[in-house]
Design a protein around this motif. Structure first.
Motif, short mmCIF file in Angstrom:
data_model
loop_
_atom_site.label_atom_id
_atom_site.label_comp_id
_atom_site.label_asym_id
_atom_site.label_seq_id
_atom_site.Cartn_x
_atom_site.Cartn_y
_atom_site.Cartn_z
N ASP A 74 24.34 -50.80 14.45
CA ASP A 74 23.75 -50.17 15.43
C ASP A 74 23.36 -51.58 16.64
O ASP A 74 22.68 -52.02 16.90
N GLY A 112 17.28 -48.20 17.26
CA GLY A 112 17.72 -48.62 16.40
C GLY A 112 17.26 -47.35 15.27
O GLY A 112 16.90 -47.44 14.11
N SER A 165 19.85 -45.78 14.25
CA SER A 165 20.87 -45.50 13.28
C SER A 165 20.14 -46.64 12.04
O SER A 165 19.93 -46.53 10.95
N SER A 166 19.43 -47.43 11.96
CA SER A 166 18.32 -48.40 11.08
C SER A 166 17.72 -47.63 10.74
O SER A 166 17.70 -47.36 9.55
N SER A 167 16.78 -46.89 11.65
CA SER A 167 15.84 -46.72 10.64
C SER A 167 16.23 -45.14 10.12
O SER A 167 15.87 -44.63 9.29
N PHE A 223 16.58 -49.07 6.57
CA PHE A 223 15.57 -49.90 7.25
C PHE A 223 14.57 -49.85 7.54
O PHE A 223 13.76 -49.51 8.70
N ASN A 226 12.75 -53.65 9.40
CA ASN A 226 13.00 -54.88 9.63
C ASN A 226 12.22 -56.06 8.55
O ASN A 226 11.00 -56.33 8.87
N SER A 229 18.98 -59.20 13.04
CA SER A 229 19.57 -58.89 13.22
C SER A 229 20.88 -58.22 13.65
O SER A 229 21.23 -59.36 13.81
N LEU A 289 24.66 -52.23 6.47
CA LEU A 289 24.21 -51.66 7.89
C LEU A 289 24.14 -53.28 7.93
O LEU A 289 23.41 -54.03 7.51
N PRO A 335 21.23 -53.95 11.02
CA PRO A 335 20.20 -53.13 11.90
C PRO A 335 20.70 -53.67 13.28
O PRO A 335 20.44 -54.87 13.64
N THR A 388 17.43 -54.14 16.11
CA THR A 388 15.62 -54.38 16.03
C THR A 388 14.65 -54.46 17.63
O THR A 388 15.89 -54.52 18.11
#
Ligand SMILES: Nc1ncnc2c1ncn2[C@@H]1O[C@H](COP(=O)(O)OP(=O)(O)OP(=O)(O)O)[C@@H](O)[C@H]1O
Ligand SMILES: Nc1ncnc2c1ncn2[C@@H]1O[C@H](COP(=O)(O)OP(=O)(O)OP(=O)(O)O)[C@@H](O)[C@H]1O
Ligand SMILES: [Mg+2]
Ligand SMILES: [Mg+2]
Lengths: 254, 254
Positions: free
Chosen positions: A38, A43, A45-47, A51, A53, A57, A82, A84, A86
């Protein structure tokens, strides 16, 4: 050696993140080893992959001094890892612009990851700035989600110019993986009109699988899951499974 | 003295352009003198108002040496003028970053326009980069369209931080004009869930007028017209007229 694919389109809200998450999850179900990176400061895709935090990252990978393995969150879904994004990625654009060989930074950092995955997908922000340039320079190909709306047609020329620029100056291997029609609504004339234009423009690069507008797709991220894990019987889940099959078909031949 | 208002949100596809075009057109119908400035390299506000690339654009105003009057397209709709964006704006971000007082460039360039208009709306790209910073620095307030979808909630914290940063460092008068709920679908639980979250977060800043998802709104740009001129009886046209009334109500008191 795994294939690196950017999911890019500077038009906002066309389904880049939704495609990165759901195509990856469908390939993971087919037991392909997948990495999602990501690089969008938002962010999403991360959430969308739950994901929270708590570790190095993509910012730390690009600009800090984190090593690749420290930035990888393993098995957010079985077979799906992933890297991630941030909030500190927001400042990265200006910092990257001042670095040496600034377009090649992501490519160098993820080189070692290629041998560990079948496919690596990079979710790009809605710009053609230095983050997207890094993704395109690091990639073998580009997946282009196109929303079935009028404004989505307008930016395609600019995107193709940028892809050509990256191919000429930074990455001669870059090709178009394909074009995916997203948020297609069979009840609307507009959807089919846009789809026809896109097929005229991109011809056989357009995947025959269309991703229909489906509320389960937009609900899934609030549960931190791909739509396949949220509601496997939904139209959205079926569409992305179908897309994954078509994607694998296109990549087997090579 | 006219009021300058940025239409901004770094989340892509939330209705920034659609709001800039249609709120402006509804205010023009109420015989307010309006200027729309398109600083998004995609140029969607420009094409949505039928601009055909033929004269100095916002790039020439910011970076070239065009004078303000040369960049204004008069009466794209009666009472509504436009400063268009063209494709050369794509390179502007890097060029702006190297200029002196780079955050204040747009503010200086449009200062003389204030006395000629009641309201000036700036359509921003889906980033928090130097173009959006220029818009926020030049503005009295920010209009924030929020799509009634989960991902649209995620970026609001980042947007508020950026607004505060601009207020502290570049423009102490900057305030929030209001938050507009867009693409609301009364049939979906998700829409109302997101709307409730947004009201909890922004309280009375949220306009009570909701913009419903309405296909006529997304068809209008392919005819180069605001929805009011494309289909005056549509839900989308009614919503934006209602929003214009509520907007004028909020601005009369001051
Ligand atoms: N097939 C679909 N059906 C219904 N909603 C969808 C579909 N695909 C995407 N969405 C929703 O549309 C919105 C935009 O999608 P998404 O965030 O994936 O686009 P994006 O291109 O990544 O946006 P950005 O440009 O901000 O990165 C999201 O709220 C998403 O949940
Ligand atoms: N109320 C609505 N009903 C139906 N479609 C809408 C509505 N508002 C916007 N749209 C459509 O949704 C898409 C996204 O809207 P728009 O382009 O205005 O968003 P944006 O925030 O300006 O996007 P970007 O981040 O790319 O600048 C467009 O295709 C637009 O026509
Ligand atoms: Mg995204
Ligand atoms: Mg826009």
């Amino acid at each position: 050696r795994g294939k690196v694919i950017s999911v890019a389109n500077q038009k906002g809200g066309v389904g880049k993140t939704t495609t990165a998450i759901n195509l990856s999850a469908s390939l993971a179900v087919a037991e392909k080893k997948i990495l999602v990176i990501d690089i969008d400061p938002q962010g999403n895709s991360s959430s969308g992959l739950s994901f929270q935090n708590s570790q190095p990252s993509v910012y730390d990978l690009l600009i800090g001094d984190a090593k690749l393995p420290e930035t990888i969150v393993k098995d957010v879904v079985p077979y799906l890892d992933l890297i991630p994004a941030t909030i500190d990625l927001v400042g990265a654009e200006v910092e990257l612009l001042e670095m040496e060989d600034r377009e090649y930074i992501l490519k160098e950092r993820i080189e070692k990851a290629r041998s560990q995955y079948d496919y690596i997908f990079i979710d790009c922000p809605p710009t053609l700035g230095i983050l997207t340039l890094n993704a395109l320079t690091a990639s073998d190909s580009v997946l282009i989600p196109v929303q079935c709306e009028y404004f989505a047609l307008e930016g395609l020329g600019q995107l193709l110019k940028t892809i050509k620029l990256v191919k000429d100056r930074f990455n001669k291997n870059l090709s178009i993986e394909g074009v995916i029609l997203t948020m297609y609504d069979a009840r609307l004339k507009l959807s089919e009109q846009v789809a026809e234009e896109v097929r005229k423009y991109f011809e056989d690069k357009v995947f025959s699988t269309k991703i229909h507008r489906n509320v389960r797709v937009s609900e899934a991220p609030s549960h931190g899951k791909p739509v396949l894990m949220y509601d496997a019987l939904s139209m959205g889940a079926k569409n992305y499974l179908e897309l994954a099959q078509e994607f694998l078909g296109r990549n087997k031949k090579k």
